[in-house]
Motif scaffolding. Structure first.
Motif, mmCIF file in Angstrom:
data_model
loop_
_atom_site.group_PDB
_atom_site.id
_atom_site.type_symbol
_atom_site.label_atom_id
_atom_site.label_comp_id
_atom_site.label_asym_id
_atom_site.label_seq_id
_atom_site.Cartn_x
_atom_site.Cartn_y
_atom_site.Cartn_z
ATOM 1 N N ASP A 191 1.577 9.131 -6.180
ATOM 2 C CA ASP A 191 1.687 10.194 -5.817
ATOM 3 C C ASP A 191 2.750 11.147 -6.723
ATOM 4 O OD1 ASP A 191 -0.155 10.443 -3.786
ATOM 5 O OD2 ASP A 191 1.274 10.060 -2.177
ATOM 6 N N SER A 242 0.647 -1.337 -0.052
ATOM 7 C CA SER A 242 0.004 -0.015 -0.048
ATOM 8 C C SER A 242 0.849 1.177 -0.027
ATOM 9 C CB SER A 242 -0.892 -0.121 1.216
ATOM 10 O OG SER A 242 -1.734 -1.112 1.125
ATOM 11 N N GLU A 290 -9.339 8.854 -4.454
ATOM 12 C CA GLU A 290 -8.493 10.216 -4.469
ATOM 13 C C GLU A 290 -7.425 10.002 -5.981
ATOM 14 O OE1 GLU A 290 -6.490 8.181 -1.003
ATOM 15 O OE2 GLU A 290 -8.615 8.361 -1.978
ATOM 16 N N TYR A 291 -7.559 8.912 -6.008
ATOM 17 C CA TYR A 291 -6.416 8.542 -7.252
ATOM 18 C C TYR A 291 -7.056 8.330 -8.711
ATOM 19 C CZ TYR A 291 -2.771 8.506 -3.593
ATOM 20 O OH TYR A 291 -2.042 8.780 -2.829
ATOM 21 N N GLN A 292 -8.594 8.228 -8.640
ATOM 22 C CA GLN A 292 -9.279 7.793 -9.820
ATOM 23 C C GLN A 292 -9.060 8.873 -11.021
ATOM 24 O OE1 GLN A 292 -13.038 6.591 -8.895
ATOM 25 N NE2 GLN A 292 -12.185 4.728 -7.821
ATOM 26 N N TYR A 307 -5.926 -1.019 -5.872
ATOM 27 C CA TYR A 307 -5.657 0.079 -4.949
ATOM 28 C C TYR A 307 -6.439 1.612 -5.415
ATOM 29 C CZ TYR A 307 -3.261 3.470 -1.856
ATOM 30 O OH TYR A 307 -2.787 4.357 -0.947
ATOM 31 N N VAL A 308 -6.282 1.815 -6.662
ATOM 32 C CA VAL A 308 -7.102 2.899 -7.241
ATOM 33 C C VAL A 308 -8.473 2.920 -6.750
ATOM 34 C CG1 VAL A 308 -7.567 4.125 -9.055
ATOM 35 C CG2 VAL A 308 -5.399 3.558 -8.758
ATOM 36 N N ARG A 310 0.644 4.007 -2.986
ATOM 37 C CA ARG A 310 0.537 5.404 -2.614
ATOM 38 C C ARG A 310 1.755 6.108 -3.221
ATOM 39 N NH1 ARG A 310 -0.657 4.794 2.101
ATOM 40 N NH2 ARG A 310 1.390 5.140 3.154
ATOM 41 N N ARG A 340 -9.896 1.291 -4.484
ATOM 42 C CA ARG A 340 -10.263 1.491 -3.016
ATOM 43 C C ARG A 340 -10.067 2.826 -2.243
ATOM 44 N NH1 ARG A 340 -7.195 -3.108 -2.962
ATOM 45 N NH2 ARG A 340 -5.648 -1.903 -1.655
ATOM 46 N N HIS A 341 -9.165 3.788 -3.210
ATOM 47 C CA HIS A 341 -8.690 4.968 -3.172
ATOM 48 C C HIS A 341 -9.132 6.157 -4.082
ATOM 49 C CE1 HIS A 341 -6.199 2.469 -0.413
ATOM 50 N NE2 HIS A 341 -6.585 3.180 0.520
#
Length: 98
Positions: free
Chosen positions: A66, A58, A91-93, A85-86, A62, A88-89
């Motif tokens: 970033d 993870s 903010e990265y889509q 990961y994207v 991240r 589930r998060h």
């Protein structure tokens, strides 16, 4: 549960990999990619079994995402780990190309 090790993520563009590096210099995983025309295509992520379940993957995902954002580039997530990961998060889509 094992404590999460201190991990730094650094890009090794000559090898085409973002590396998870422990404080002692040990490479604890890598997110492999191809880079072309402002798009980073993640193809495979590996974390050795010694570091699984400790947050290394993870932290690696991240840090890699970033770094791509800082460079103003986009992402194609061929790698199932990065893709999950994207998902589930969210903010990265916005990094996803197409």
């Amino acid at each position: 549960m094992t404590d999460t090790p201190a991990v730094t993520v650094r890009d090794d563009p000559e090898r085409g990999v973002f590396l998870a590096v422990l404080d002692d210099g040990t490479e604890a995983g890598g997110a492999y990619y191809r880079h072309a025309d402002g798009v980073v295509t993640f193809t495979h992520t590996e974390v050795p079994s010694d570091y699984e379940g400790q947050g290394v993957g993870s932290t690696l995902a991240r840090g890699a995402l970033d770094a791509v954002r800082e460079r103003g580039e986009r992402v194609v997530a061929e790698c199932p780990f990065i893709k999950a990961y994207v998902e589930r998060h969210p903010e990265y889509q916005d990094l996803l190309a197409g």
